[in-house]
Design an enzyme around this catalytic site. Structure first.
Site, PDB file in Angstrom:
ATOM      1  N   TRP A 101       0.833  -1.206   0.000  1.00 21.38           N
ATOM      2  CA  TRP A 101       0.000   0.000   0.000  1.00 21.38           C
ATOM      3  C   TRP A 101       0.868   1.257   0.000  1.00 21.38           C
ATOM      4  O   TRP A 101       0.528   2.255  -0.638  1.00 21.38           O
ATOM      5  CB  TRP A 101      -0.975   0.012   1.167  1.00 21.38           C
ATOM      6  CG  TRP A 101      -2.037  -1.043   1.028  1.00 21.38           C
ATOM      7  CD1 TRP A 101      -2.235  -2.121   1.846  1.00 21.38           C
ATOM      8  CD2 TRP A 101      -3.041  -1.145   0.005  1.00 21.38           C
ATOM      9  NE1 TRP A 101      -3.287  -2.864   1.387  1.00 21.38           N
ATOM     10  CE2 TRP A 101      -3.802  -2.301   0.275  1.00 21.38           C
ATOM     11  CE3 TRP A 101      -3.365  -0.375  -1.122  1.00 21.38           C
ATOM     12  CZ2 TRP A 101      -4.873  -2.712  -0.531  1.00 21.38           C
ATOM     13  CZ3 TRP A 101      -4.437  -0.772  -1.929  1.00 21.38           C
ATOM     14  CH2 TRP A 101      -5.170  -1.926  -1.626  1.00 21.38           C
ATOM     15  N   ASP A 172      -1.472   6.708   6.314  1.00 18.70           N
ATOM     16  CA  ASP A 172      -2.539   5.819   5.878  1.00 18.70           C
ATOM     17  C   ASP A 172      -2.747   4.823   7.017  1.00 18.70           C
ATOM     18  O   ASP A 172      -1.911   3.961   7.257  1.00 18.70           O
ATOM     19  CB  ASP A 172      -2.115   5.105   4.587  1.00 18.70           C
ATOM     20  CG  ASP A 172      -3.117   4.034   4.144  1.00 18.70           C
ATOM     21  OD1 ASP A 172      -4.162   3.877   4.811  1.00 18.70           O
ATOM     22  OD2 ASP A 172      -2.856   3.366   3.119  1.00 18.70           O
ATOM     23  N   LYS A 196     -12.114  -1.672   7.108  1.00 18.42           N
ATOM     24  CA  LYS A 196     -11.412  -2.633   7.964  1.00 18.42           C
ATOM     25  C   LYS A 196     -11.858  -2.492   9.419  1.00 18.42           C
ATOM     26  O   LYS A 196     -12.223  -3.468  10.031  1.00 18.42           O
ATOM     27  CB  LYS A 196      -9.900  -2.446   7.858  1.00 18.42           C
ATOM     28  CG  LYS A 196      -9.295  -3.119   6.620  1.00 18.42           C
ATOM     29  CD  LYS A 196      -9.059  -2.200   5.475  1.00 18.42           C
ATOM     30  CE  LYS A 196      -8.528  -2.922   4.246  1.00 18.42           C
ATOM     31  NZ  LYS A 196      -7.912  -2.012   3.295  1.00 18.42           N
TER      32      LYS A 196
HETATM   33  C1  LIG Z   1      -7.287  -1.610   2.163  1.00 19.64           C
HETATM   34  C2  LIG Z   1      -6.207  -0.609   2.190  1.00 19.64           C
HETATM   35  C3  LIG Z   1      -6.113   0.413   1.231  1.00 19.64           C
HETATM   36  C4  LIG Z   1      -7.041   0.518   0.057  1.00 19.64           C
HETATM   37  O1  LIG Z   1      -8.297   0.955   0.410  1.00 19.64           O
HETATM   38  P1  LIG Z   1      -9.409   1.258  -0.689  1.00 19.64           P
HETATM   39  O2  LIG Z   1     -10.513   1.796   0.149  1.00 19.64           O
HETATM   40  O3  LIG Z   1      -9.719  -0.033  -1.363  1.00 19.64           O
HETATM   41  O4  LIG Z   1      -8.878   2.259  -1.627  1.00 19.64           O
HETATM   42  C5  LIG Z   1      -5.095   1.327   1.377  1.00 19.64           C
HETATM   43  N1  LIG Z   1      -4.217   1.263   2.381  1.00 19.64           N
HETATM   44  C6  LIG Z   1      -4.262   0.280   3.297  1.00 19.64           C
HETATM   45  C7  LIG Z   1      -3.256   0.240   4.403  1.00 19.64           C
HETATM   46  C8  LIG Z   1      -5.259  -0.683   3.232  1.00 19.64           C
HETATM   47  O5  LIG Z   1      -5.319  -1.660   4.153  1.00 19.64           O
END
Ligand SMILES: *Cc1c(COP(=O)(O)O)cnc(C)c1O
Length: 360
Positions: A101, A172, A196
């Site tokens: 990511w 993030d 999540k």
């Molecule tokens: C799942 C995830 C993403 C992507 O999220 P989307 O909502 O599908 O764009 C980005 N960063 C991390 C750390 C993730 O776990």
């Protein structure tokens, strides 16, 4: 009947939230309409979005000089919005690359300006968070970006890395948001896709310091400027009202179950069950380095791929879903987010013991 859900995302949601949502989808607050049928400009929804923000502020003790925004497009859109708004011409954005990511966030930032990789875990194939002592920042970066929890590789930063004085840290936190206390004042901007730990997919919570909100050029698309969301309280256009309602309910649930400190304690205990088992197993092995282990995504392997396939197939039969590792790394991954009950983790460990005995 509900089964044990170890999905990496969208992931398991708290049962009381789903039960309340069932009722509120039909008729919310005796209004004779379901939540999805209310105007986003009406009193009822205004209260829902204001309360969701207030709950986030209370749970994470978000200081007054930060805005809480709800934005569509997933965390992936934030990969672009962050540099579009914060990476001014002539400046450099530094990235700490600890997994897939972060790589994606970096790749997107490159489209908008100059970037610098200040740290990378590539050499260990992202099985650990490198020692922060290895970080080499560029001269006066405009911001430093990191991924707090690496969903695919099952590693997690234990604490914020040191950053040069005055440089905003951008995080993030999609897969560990509100799984533990967070000191918001250490960050300039925090973003998390909800699917999540916070709710359904389709909504991102962004917490951004006031001085960063206005940095973006007003020439960029209206829906991609943080200032628009801040000024119009995330109601410039029709937001995903159901998703925001659900985030609000999940935040209520976090508060009712004791807040972030209690959540962190439960999450640590759940993860310990799995890691303790992995540590003594001569069959399964955890893939993340001991000091970098994620409390959210526990990645492990069995001796052969055939056994891994058999494990996942048998687990499905026993009502344990989502244990296959990400397609890019293989193996197994148990995602044990906030809403994953301890009983699910206990059931998984019991099954792993049994599988090990039968296949050793
Ligand atoms: C799942 C995830 C993403 C992507 O999220 P989307 O909502 O599908 O764009 C980005 N960063 C991390 C750390 C993730 O776990």
């Amino acid at each position: 009947m509900r089964i044990h859900n170890f999905n990496a995302g969208p992931g398991v949601l708290p049962e009381p939230v789903l039960q309340q949502a069932q009722r509120d989808i039909w008729d919310i607050g005796g209004s004779g309409m379901g939540i999805m049928e209310h105007s986003h400009r009406g009193k009822l929804f205004e209260k829902i979005i204001a309360e969701a923000e207030a709950s986030a502020r209370e749970l994470a003790r978000i200081p007054d000089n930060y805005r809480v925004l709800f934005i569509q497009g997933g965390a992936t859109q934030q990969f672009a919005m962050v540099p579009m708004n914060l990476l001014s011409p002539g400046r450099t954005a530094d990235y700490l690359v600890t997994g897939a990511w972060s790589e994606k966030a970096l790749k997107e930032a490159k489209k908008f300006g100059t970037t610098h990789v200040a740290l990378t875990g590539e050499a260990s194939n992202y099985s650990e968070i490198p020692d922060p002592g290895q970080i080499r920042y560029s001269d006066q970066p405009v911001y430093v970006h990191l991924t707090t929890n690496n969903t695919i590789f099952g590693t997690q930063w234990r604490a914020e890395p040191p950053v040069p004085a005055g440089v905003p840290l951008v995080a993030d936190t999609s897969s560990d948001m509100f799984s533990r206390p967070i000191d918001v004042s250490k960050y300039g901007l925090i973003y998390a896709g909800a699917q999540k730990n916070l709710g359904p997919s389709g909504i991102v919570m962004v917490i951004v310091r006031d001085d960063l909100v206005e940095l973006g050029p007003s020439s960029i698309a209206t829906m991609l400027q943080y200032r628009v969301y801040a000024k119009e309280k995330s109601l410039h256009n029709t937001p995903p009202t159901l998703a925001i309602y659900l985030v609000g309910r999940v935040l209520d649930w976090i508060r009712e179950t004791g807040g972030l400190a209690a959540m962190a304690e439960r999450n640590e205990a759940k993860a310990r069950l799995l890691y303790d088992f992995l540590d003594q197993s001569s069959f399964f092995r955890g893939t993340a380095a001991a000091g970098s282990r994620s409390l959210m995504n526990v990645c492990f392997r069995a001796p052969t791929e055939a056994l891994e396939n058999a494990f996942c197939a048998e687990a499905e039969k026993r009502g344990m879903a989502g244990l296959k590792g990400h397609r890019s790394v293989g193996g197994m991954r148990a995602s044990i987010y906030n809403a994953c009950p301890r009983t699910s983790v206990e059931a998984l460990v019991a099954f792993m013991k049994e599988f090990e005995r039968a296949n050793r």
